[in-house]
Design a protein around this motif. Structure first.
Motif, PDB file in Angstrom:
ATOM      1  N   UNK A 179       0.811  -1.211   0.000  1.00 46.78           N
ATOM      2  CA  UNK A 179       0.000   0.000   0.000  1.00 46.78           C
ATOM      3  C   UNK A 179       0.850   1.271   0.000  1.00 46.78           C
ATOM      4  N   UNK A 180       1.995   1.237  -0.668  1.00 45.08           N
ATOM      5  CA  UNK A 180       2.894   2.392  -0.613  1.00 45.08           C
ATOM      6  C   UNK A 180       2.479   3.543  -1.536  1.00 45.08           C
ATOM      7  N   UNK A 181       1.433   3.346  -2.352  1.00 49.51           N
ATOM      8  CA  UNK A 181       1.063   4.386  -3.325  1.00 49.51           C
ATOM      9  C   UNK A 181       0.165   5.468  -2.735  1.00 49.51           C
ATOM     10  N   UNK A 182      -0.837   5.071  -1.942  1.00 51.38           N
ATOM     11  CA  UNK A 182      -1.829   6.045  -1.465  1.00 51.38           C
ATOM     12  C   UNK A 182      -2.724   5.389  -0.429  1.00 51.38           C
ATOM     13  N   UNK A 183      -3.623   6.190   0.155  1.00 52.94           N
ATOM     14  CA  UNK A 183      -4.761   5.657   0.918  1.00 52.94           C
ATOM     15  C   UNK A 183      -6.005   6.381   0.418  1.00 52.94           C
ATOM     16  N   UNK A 184      -7.059   5.625   0.125  1.00 49.14           N
ATOM     17  CA  UNK A 184      -8.248   6.221  -0.478  1.00 49.14           C
ATOM     18  C   UNK A 184      -9.466   5.324  -0.229  1.00 49.14           C
ATOM     19  N   UNK A 185     -10.642   5.750  -0.693  1.00 50.02           N
ATOM     20  CA  UNK A 185     -11.897   4.989  -0.545  1.00 50.02           C
ATOM     21  C   UNK A 185     -12.155   4.540   0.896  1.00 50.02           C
ATOM     22  N   UNK A 186     -12.235   5.464   1.861  1.00 53.95           N
ATOM     23  CA  UNK A 186     -12.391   5.069   3.267  1.00 53.95           C
ATOM     24  C   UNK A 186     -13.768   4.527   3.604  1.00 53.95           C
ATOM     25  N   UNK A 187     -13.805   3.604   4.567  1.00 55.77           N
ATOM     26  CA  UNK A 187     -15.043   3.097   5.154  1.00 55.77           C
ATOM     27  C   UNK A 187     -14.717   2.650   6.567  1.00 55.77           C
ATOM     28  N   UNK A 188     -15.555   3.000   7.536  1.00 51.21           N
ATOM     29  CA  UNK A 188     -15.227   2.706   8.937  1.00 51.21           C
ATOM     30  C   UNK A 188     -16.423   2.151   9.688  1.00 51.21           C
ATOM     31  N   UNK A 189     -16.143   1.191  10.561  1.00 47.21           N
ATOM     32  CA  UNK A 189     -17.131   0.707  11.517  1.00 47.21           C
ATOM     33  C   UNK A 189     -16.480   0.658  12.896  1.00 47.21           C
ATOM     34  N   UNK A 190     -17.318   0.692  13.927  1.00 51.37           N
ATOM     35  CA  UNK A 190     -16.848   0.518  15.301  1.00 51.37           C
ATOM     36  C   UNK A 190     -17.373  -0.809  15.804  1.00 51.37           C
ATOM     37  N   UNK A 191     -16.463  -1.688  16.185  1.00 55.08           N
ATOM     38  CA  UNK A 191     -16.848  -3.032  16.616  1.00 55.08           C
ATOM     39  C   UNK A 191     -16.046  -3.413  17.856  1.00 55.08           C
ATOM     40  N   UNK A 192     -16.764  -3.835  18.900  1.00 49.66           N
ATOM     41  CA  UNK A 192     -16.116  -4.254  20.151  1.00 49.66           C
ATOM     42  C   UNK A 192     -15.181  -3.177  20.685  1.00 49.66           C
ATOM     43  N   UNK A 193     -15.597  -1.926  20.553  1.00 52.15           N
ATOM     44  CA  UNK A 193     -14.820  -0.820  21.087  1.00 52.15           C
ATOM     45  C   UNK A 193     -13.642  -0.398  20.238  1.00 52.15           C
ATOM     46  N   UNK A 194     -13.428  -1.069  19.113  1.00 55.63           N
ATOM     47  CA  UNK A 194     -12.324  -0.745  18.217  1.00 55.63           C
ATOM     48  C   UNK A 194     -12.856  -0.071  16.947  1.00 55.63           C
ATOM     49  N   UNK A 195     -12.047   0.850  16.417  1.00 56.64           N
ATOM     50  CA  UNK A 195     -12.395   1.547  15.182  1.00 56.64           C
ATOM     51  C   UNK A 195     -11.652   0.871  14.031  1.00 56.64           C
ATOM     52  N   UNK A 196     -12.426   0.313  13.108  1.00 56.97           N
ATOM     53  CA  UNK A 196     -11.860  -0.454  11.999  1.00 56.97           C
ATOM     54  C   UNK A 196     -12.007   0.352  10.717  1.00 56.97           C
ATOM     55  N   UNK A 197     -10.899   0.840  10.204  1.00 61.56           N
ATOM     56  CA  UNK A 197     -10.884   1.676   9.011  1.00 61.56           C
ATOM     57  C   UNK A 197     -10.430   0.848   7.814  1.00 61.56           C
ATOM     58  N   UNK A 198     -11.300   0.707   6.835  1.00 58.47           N
ATOM     59  CA  UNK A 198     -10.981  -0.010   5.604  1.00 58.47           C
ATOM     60  C   UNK A 198     -10.575   1.008   4.540  1.00 58.47           C
ATOM     61  N   UNK A 199      -9.583   0.656   3.749  1.00 59.31           N
ATOM     62  CA  UNK A 199      -9.081   1.596   2.753  1.00 59.31           C
ATOM     63  C   UNK A 199      -8.532   0.850   1.545  1.00 59.31           C
ATOM     64  N   UNK A 200      -8.525   1.533   0.409  1.00 56.63           N
ATOM     65  CA  UNK A 200      -7.975   0.967  -0.822  1.00 56.63           C
ATOM     66  C   UNK A 200      -6.590   1.522  -1.066  1.00 56.63           C
ATOM     67  N   UNK A 201      -5.724   0.690  -1.646  1.00 58.66           N
ATOM     68  CA  UNK A 201      -4.407   1.162  -2.058  1.00 58.66           C
ATOM     69  C   UNK A 201      -3.830   0.178  -3.065  1.00 58.66           C
ATOM     70  N   UNK A 202      -2.611   0.450  -3.504  1.00 59.32           N
ATOM     71  CA  UNK A 202      -1.880  -0.463  -4.359  1.00 59.32           C
ATOM     72  C   UNK A 202      -0.399  -0.131  -4.288  1.00 59.32           C
ATOM     73  N   UNK A 203       0.410  -0.960  -4.896  1.00 64.65           N
ATOM     74  CA  UNK A 203       1.867  -0.812  -4.857  1.00 64.65           C
ATOM     75  C   UNK A 203       2.347   0.026  -6.042  1.00 64.65           C
ATOM     76  N   UNK A 204       3.206   1.015  -5.785  1.00 61.78           N
ATOM     77  CA  UNK A 204       3.645   1.944  -6.824  1.00 61.78           C
ATOM     78  C   UNK A 204       4.429   1.248  -7.934  1.00 61.78           C
TER      79      UNK A 204
END
Length: 356
Positions: A179-204
């Protein structure tokens, strides 16, 4: 049974056992329509704006019972590519998901030189967590993909005021990481007190060397976890969704929306070669790491409606992208998507009701 009939029956049985396994492993079973897909009823286009492309429609019910949607838009004179170098995020409201949406205001616009979100603000994802409205988004600083970064703006109400971040929420990995190229397309949920951030990326390096592929690079999804909404977010070393090794071709996904139903985490996203490049996909997980096999979540618009002929400037005409859900009582009620075309032959929202 005659010997010949027995042999033919045995061979056919063996084939029926083997073929589904081969297709399943390669992700090529085109009969995998989901229950979600069967429930979709097309409502039609919304947020058709003269002079603008409208994309990324992220909806939420407000305390007033109205539907608030956060959109990305840019001037039509920029063409479809304007999302990467001149996009802004706006707020629109309607009394119901099927009534007319009215634009309220632009809440995030590119800030200019010196800022991490200098040239674009895109990919809005609205949610309500910890008593505040959280608008995850992507910004970049050079009008290109290699400075795309995820940020988080917050507000006490859907009408603001919005606190804008001075720094990105999630940075890419070190050089050579998947995932060294970028971070994009965020989506987040909170589960069991933890914040889980999903993101898209790819290798440069993979992106730069993939000149022979239909779609450059290979988009994958990662997950980062934090104890607090504001972070810091600790990323898993490996992606949680990676279809790059499935059979021939370049199989990818993007535009993921993530939500919880009961004890399951669900994801809906755009297919980029697993079945084809026109469908959407849906998957489930218990922990956000191991997922069920993808099923078809939605189809191209021609499956639902008859559209007029497109125009030469719309290369993705007929495709449904950027799926986002309007949730009610913890369940999806409407599917908001983006699609090229519409009254002004640019792009707008296209809405489906989820029946049953």
């Amino acid at each position: 049974m005659k010997r010949r009939d027995f042999i033919e029956s045995s061979l056919m049985a063996s084939a029926l056992i083997l073929l589904p396994q081969l297709d399943f492993a390669a992700g090529l079973d085109t009969g995998k329509e989901s229950d979600f897909a069967r429930k979709l009823k097309p409502i039609g286009r919304a947020l058709e704006m003269e002079g603008y492309f409208v994309w990324c429609n992220s909806p939420i019910y407000g305390p007033d019972g109205r539907v608030h949607v956060f959109i990305s838009r840019w001037l039509a004179t920029k063409g479809m590519g304007g999302w990467i170098n001149s996009c802004e995020i706006g707020h629109a409201v309607a009394n119901t998901p099927e009534s007319e949406f009215k634009y309220v205001e632009t809440i995030l616009a590119p800030r200019g030189p010196g800022f991490w979100d200098a040239t674009t603000c895109h990919n809005p994802y609205i949610t309500f967590i910890d008593g505040k409205y959280c608008l995850f988004f992507m910004g970049n600083s050079n009008g290109k993909t290699d400075t795309k970064r995820i940020g988080l703006a917050t507000a006490p109400t859907l009408d603001g005021p919005w606190t804008r971040p001075d720094a990105p929420l999630l940075l890419p990995g070190k050089e050579g990481a998947w995932d060294d190229h970028c971070t994009t397309n965020p989506a987040l949920i909170k589960k069991d007190g933890k914040y889980m951030l999903f993101y898209k990326s790819w290798n440069t390096k993979e992106y730069n060397e993939s000149t022979q592929l239909t779609i450059k690079g290979n988009r994958k999804y990662g997950m980062a976890i934090a104890d607090k909404l504001e972070g810091p977010y600790i990323k898993r070393e490996q992606p949680v969704l990676d279809f790059s090794g499935r059979g021939e071709g370049n199989k990818q996904i993007e535009d993921a929306y993530v939500w919880q139903e009961g004890n399951k985490i669900k994801i809906i996203c755009r297919d980029m070669g697993i079945f084809n490049h026109e469908n959407g996909l849906i998957m489930e997980s218990k922990n956000g790491i191991k997922w069920t096999e993808p099923q078809i979540a939605f189809y191209e618009l021609a499956h639902y409606i008859k559209q007029p002929a497109g125009s030469a400037n719309l290369k993705r005409y007929g495709r449904v992208e950027r799926p986002q859900l309007l949730m009610k009582d913890g369940k999806p009620e409407y599917l908001f998507t983006a699609s090229q075309g519409g009254k002004y032959m640019t792009a707008s929202s296209f809405i489906f009701k989820i029946e049953g």
